[in-house]
Scaffold this active site. Structure first.
Site, mmCIF file in Angstrom:
data_model
loop_
_atom_site.group_PDB
_atom_site.id
_atom_site.type_symbol
_atom_site.label_atom_id
_atom_site.label_comp_id
_atom_site.label_asym_id
_atom_site.label_seq_id
_atom_site.Cartn_x
_atom_site.Cartn_y
_atom_site.Cartn_z
ATOM 1 N N ILE A 140 -27.922 32.299 93.793
ATOM 2 C CA ILE A 140 -27.391 31.669 92.876
ATOM 3 C C ILE A 140 -28.196 31.773 91.794
ATOM 4 O O ILE A 140 -29.364 32.188 91.598
ATOM 5 C CB ILE A 140 -27.044 30.167 93.093
ATOM 6 N N ASP A 141 -27.604 31.979 90.461
ATOM 7 C CA ASP A 141 -28.306 32.485 89.134
ATOM 8 C C ASP A 141 -29.608 31.341 89.003
ATOM 9 O O ASP A 141 -29.550 30.378 89.267
ATOM 10 C CB ASP A 141 -27.450 32.342 87.997
ATOM 11 N N LYS A 142 -30.543 31.926 88.263
ATOM 12 C CA LYS A 142 -31.666 31.080 87.834
ATOM 13 C C LYS A 142 -31.300 29.619 87.212
ATOM 14 O O LYS A 142 -32.012 28.735 87.673
ATOM 15 C CB LYS A 142 -32.300 31.828 86.766
ATOM 16 N N ARG A 144 -18.807 31.547 86.222
ATOM 17 C CA ARG A 144 -19.150 31.628 84.684
ATOM 18 C C ARG A 144 -18.250 32.719 84.169
ATOM 19 O O ARG A 144 -17.547 32.566 83.121
ATOM 20 C CB ARG A 144 -20.374 32.126 84.621
#
Length: 312
Positions: free
Chosen positions: A142-144, A243
């Site tokens: 998953i993204d930062k 997103r």
């Protein structure tokens, strides 16, 4: 050790005729940047009808492009004693609640302080090696600046099983998010291919050609003053999928520094997106495992502010 190259080959279509070679190649796969492709061209890893050409060569209809992708150089990753919020662990699988701001695996810009560094210290060598030195145990990411639950494989058998479940879409992945705007309908499905944004190389976007199939299901949990709390279930797992998809339908995520409005009036450093539920079939026992973690305090604080604004 023998180096193994991945090979790709395709024909130039009529609509691509006249475009630069480096541009055409970089659009073939979403994770091939123009800079990376230009380096491959210089090293002779890209040919046009068997011949090496420069990056600015204008391709023609019917020409055959062949690309040899060199293996990624592995990083020397050191264990670091970083505290982990572990929700589940046995001899095969670990489920960790990743905090916002932590990168999953090391890269040129993030050699340390990542989830992998922490896992190496915690598991002391008990991680699958399939992901290589830089990504031991990592089966998805998953993204930062997204928080939430991640599965980690502690051996290769578990790794193969979890990756296969991801491919078969049998892993339950439920996210909660706060988006700008009031979504009028209760449920929705977004089916739109995602690829690299050619205008902004660090971004992904919905594309008409050369994109990867992507499907997001969402439901409204709560409508606030001018925002909506939603839950999203992923059918596919593309880079920045939620997103990009929510921006595509006109409801970008609150706090998103890349896809949202430039001004963020809320006390959250990054997108209001949290991987709340992960569900999978255990690789050894065959039993179903389902883990849930509530959103972090900054996410909850934003919700409290929005709920108070709605009452005013």
């Amino acid at each position: 050790m023998e180096e193994h190259f991945e090979e790709y080959s395709w024909c130039i279509e009529e609509g691509q005729s006249g475009e630069r070679l480096d541009k055409v190649v970089s659009t073939y796969q979403s994770d091939w940047s123009r800079v990376r492709v230009q380096d491959w061209i210089k090293q002779g890893f890209v040919t046009v009808d068997g011949l090496n050409k420069k990056g600015n060569y204008k391709v023609k209809t019917g020409e055959v492009i062949k690309v040899q992708v060199p293996p990624v150089e592995e990083l020397d990753v050191e264990p670091e004693a970083i505290p982990l919020d572990i929700y589940y662990e046995d001899d095969d699988v670990l489920v960790v609640n990743k905090p916002r701001g932590m990168v999953v695996h090391p890269g040129p810009g993030n050699p340390s302080g990542t989830l992998v560094n922490a896992l190496l210290a915690h598991c002391q060598g008990e991680l699958s090696g399939i992901g290589g030195v830089a990504r031991p145990g990592i089966v998805h990411r998953i993204d930062k600046d997204t928080s939430g639950l991640l599965m980690v494989a502690k051996n290769d058998i578990a790794h193969h099983s979890l990756v296969e479940q991801l491919k078969e879409h049998s892993v339950e992945r439920l996210y909660v998010a706060i988006v700008h705007g009031l979504i009028p309908h209760q449920h929705g499905m977004i089916e739109a291919p995602i690829g690299r944004d050619m205008q902004h190389r660090q971004r992904m976007t919905v594309v008409e050609r050369n994109g990867k199939h992507a499907v997001t299901h969402f439901s409204v949990r709560e409508r606030l003053k001018d925002t909506t709390l939603i839950e999203c279930r992923l059918e596919t797992g593309r880079t920045h999928q939620i997103r990009v998809h929510m921006k595509y339908i006109g409801y970008p995520l609150v706090g998103d520094p890349v896809y949202g409005p430039k001004k963020n009036p809320y006390p959250i450093a990054g997108q209001a997106l949290h991987a709340q539920v992960i569900g999978f079939t255990h690789p050894r026992t065959g039993k179903r495992v389902r883990i849930e973690a509530e959103p972090p305090e900054d996410f909850q604080k934003v919700l409290r502010i929005m709920r108070s604004q709605k009452k005013d």
